[in-house]
Enzyme design. Structure first.
Site, PDB file in Angstrom:
ATOM      1  N   GLY A  31       0.805  -1.216   0.000  1.00 14.75           N
ATOM      2  CA  GLY A  31       0.000   0.000   0.000  1.00 14.75           C
ATOM      3  C   GLY A  31       0.835   1.263   0.000  1.00 14.75           C
ATOM      4  N   HIS A  37       4.510   2.227  -7.988  1.00 15.92           N
ATOM      5  CA  HIS A  37       3.556   1.107  -7.975  1.00 15.92           C
ATOM      6  C   HIS A  37       2.647   1.169  -9.211  1.00 15.92           C
ATOM      7  CE1 HIS A  37       4.176   1.561  -3.479  1.00 15.92           C
ATOM      8  NE2 HIS A  37       4.411   0.288  -3.645  1.00 15.92           N
ATOM      9  N   GLY A 149       9.179  -4.178  -8.668  1.00 17.00           N
ATOM     10  CA  GLY A 149      10.060  -3.066  -9.016  1.00 17.00           C
ATOM     11  C   GLY A 149      11.530  -3.451  -8.852  1.00 17.00           C
ATOM     12  N   SER A 188       7.749   4.664  -0.641  1.00 15.72           N
ATOM     13  CA  SER A 188       6.781   5.052   0.398  1.00 15.72           C
ATOM     14  C   SER A 188       7.502   5.754   1.541  1.00 15.72           C
ATOM     15  CB  SER A 188       6.083   3.812   0.947  1.00 15.72           C
ATOM     16  OG  SER A 188       5.451   3.139  -0.094  1.00 15.72           O
ATOM     17  N   ARG A 189       8.778   5.427   1.722  1.00 19.79           N
ATOM     18  CA  ARG A 189       9.521   6.013   2.855  1.00 19.79           C
ATOM     19  C   ARG A 189       9.917   7.467   2.620  1.00 19.79           C
ATOM     20  NH1 ARG A 189      13.009   1.393   5.515  1.00 19.79           N
ATOM     21  NH2 ARG A 189      11.545  -0.296   5.215  1.00 19.79           N
TER      22      ARG A 189
END
Ligand code: PAF
Length: 294
Positions: A31, A37, A149, A188-189
């Site tokens: 997510g 993504h 990825g 995401s980080r």
């Protein structure tokens, strides 16, 4: 887009697709979806009739000292993005659905060697958590193709090895890392970085590219290149975990059989751990016998 939180109804829906001769592509995620993504999803759409995306923050791949609770959860925004990309099925299970007997009793899938180096040394057990959950997700979805990825290059290598070793009839498709305009790999980080850290963060990619250019120009002292890069990152305020020049296939030291070099880095900026990599195909007529790398 149909969302399933339980395994059995998802499997029954996908069985129907398979019976109609439809090809299934799968994109597993945790997510907090970003452009990287969505590029995986777009590729999945090109490769199959049906795209299944999973969102599952897998506790098994987090160690007790890693903050699982702080992992961003953005389901509403994620769903909107997947819907706009034409994804047909979203699988969003609870932990209890994936690990009904708890994690301690879960059968584990471990890829030796490849899982123990690089990120595996600083995150013991992490890749076993990844291969275990990916194996379960593959068995649930039974895709024809799964898309990952290349930013998580070690993860991709480990999954390829698992699929090969266990004769899983799944094509694994790796997709080039999506980057911001300044070169920072999308992750995401990145959302955890302060404005000052965000300004510094692209240095990881710059350092990797500098190292790749040096090798391409014939500089062949890998130990020196690695320590120079680590020093550059340290001086800029990073806490480097590793900066390593490896054989892209084995993730071991480069040797005379190496056809492609992977240069991989992991470094912390404050409490945020960033990873990235670049690769370089070697000229087969070069003499690499003298090169050394840990
Ligand atoms: O790369 C990730 O997001 C995760 O490691 C994966 C493959 C979804 C397994 O939890």
């Amino acid at each position: 887009m149909r969302t399933y939180t339980n395994i059995a109804p998802l499997q029954s829906a996908l069985r129907g697709c398979r019976q109609q001769g439809q090809r299934i592509a799968f994109v597993p995620t945790m997510g907090n979806l970003h452009e990287g993504h969505l590029q995986l999803v777009r590729r999945a759409r090109q490769l199959a009739d049906i795209v299944v995306v999973s969102i599952f923050i897998n506790p098994l791949q987090f160690s007790p000292n890693e903050d699982l609770d702080a992992y961003p959860r953005t389901l509403t925004a994620d769903k909107e993005k997947l819907f706009s990309e034409g994804v047909q099925y979203l699988f969003f299970p609870e932990v209890g659905e994936m690990y009904p007997e708890g994690m301690a009793l879960q059968t584990q899938v471990q890829v030796p060697d490849l899982s123990e180096t690089l990120c595996g040394s600083s995150r013991p057990g992490h890749f076993t958590g990844v291969t275990t959950v990916v194996n379960k997700l593959f068995n649930i979805v039974q895709p024809d193709v799964a898309v990952f990825g290349e930013k998580d290059f070690q993860q991709l290598s480990i999954i390829r090895k698992m699929v090969q070793d266990l004769y899983m009839p799944i094509q694994i498709e790796g997709i080039a890392t999506a980057r911001d305009t300044d070169g920072l790999a999308k992750s995401s980080r990145n959302g955890f970085l302060s404005p000052e850290q965000r300004r510094l963060a692209p240095l990881i990619h710059d350092t990797l590219v500098g190292c790749r250019d040096a090798i391409a120009c014939g500089f062949d002292n890998f130990l020196q290149l690695e320590s120079h890069a680590r020093m550059q990152l340290l001086q800029a305020g990073f806490e480097p975990d590793y900066f390593a020049i490896r054989d892209a296939r084995t993730l071991r030291a480069v040797n005379e059989h190496t056809e492609e070099v992977a240069i991989l880095a992991a470094a912390r900026l404050g409490s945020t751990r960033l990873i990235d990599n670049v690769r370089l195909a070697l000229n087969p007529v070069s003499d690499w016998g003298m090169l050394a790398s840990p």
